[in-house]
Scaffold this motif. Sequence first.
Motif, PDB file in Angstrom:
ATOM      1  N   GLN A  60       0.827  -1.211   0.000  1.00  0.00           N
ATOM      2  CA  GLN A  60       0.000   0.000   0.000  1.00  0.00           C
ATOM      3  C   GLN A  60       0.859   1.258   0.000  1.00  0.00           C
ATOM      4  N   THR A  90      -7.504  -7.448   4.048  1.00  0.00           N
ATOM      5  CA  THR A  90      -7.669  -6.037   4.413  1.00  0.00           C
ATOM      6  C   THR A  90      -7.557  -5.763   5.914  1.00  0.00           C
ATOM      7  N   TYR A  98      -7.675   1.826   0.643  1.00  0.00           N
ATOM      8  CA  TYR A  98      -8.283   0.667  -0.005  1.00  0.00           C
ATOM      9  C   TYR A  98      -9.796   0.736   0.167  1.00  0.00           C
TER      10      TYR A  98
END
Length: 297
Positions: A60, A90, A98
């Motif tokens: 990320q 996640t 996200y």
Amino acid sequence: MKIEKLYDKEISDILEYEDFIKVLKENPDENFLKEVHRKYQYRSQEEALRTLQVELIKLQDHLEKHNEKMIILVEGRDASGKGGAIRRITRYMNEKHYRVVALGKPSDVERSQWYFQRYVQQFPKAGEIVIFDRSWYNRSMVEPVFGFCTDKQYETFMNTVTSFEEDLIEHGIHFLKIYFSVSKEEQSNRFKEREENPLKQWKLSEIDLQMQERWNEFTEKKYRMLKETNTEKSPWTIIRSDDKFVARYNAIKTILNKVDYQRRDSRIDFSVDPEIVITAEKELEIMAKSSKININK
């Protein structure tokens, strides 16, 4: 550690291997031993996942730093393990960068639009990952099987989807298609668990109840989908998902291997299990040998 003390605490708190071995030696209760083992195994698996979840945060950071975008499609039959895998993917991610997109039935307005339009509206901004929990591939399996689209709409989708996806890739989006492949027997077991477990009954829909009866119809549509939408630029990654932990573990590795992100931990083996993660070509070969369906449809 005495067995009475173990009963006084949460079994999930038994994390030390030495304590676990002592319990195995001292406890005559076979059912309790099985529960201790199950809980210990679960926590061990979660620790293994956490190592990879740290890497997802690095991925990320890389995307954000370089203003790159990533789209992950997570497909598969009902009860194939998609939702659980997405939750593990996640769990520790930065929520600012996200989104998980699970679109419901299209509105009347959306039905009048270009089919891909409502999905395009959910595409990532720079530095963001978007995970589609089911995607435009609803039109390749669920919709035609249950009559939610016309034959013409289905054929149009099958004829245009690969060019649509390759255009996304040409525009620099990291694009990954994952299909969780569950066996008929394991799907049946998971549906039974949903029926019996009050915490999971909400997962069981009217359509779910027909999935087993329509297994072959879905298999025929799956075969054509993989055969016609698996391209060199936009391939499918098949993850055999009868074992939930192994599927989740390999799914995260698959995502990490898609992007050459910075600060990758060199101590980690990022290779996937070749018995669990296979190509669409291999899945088609397996289906052709084992399925009692008309693969020429």
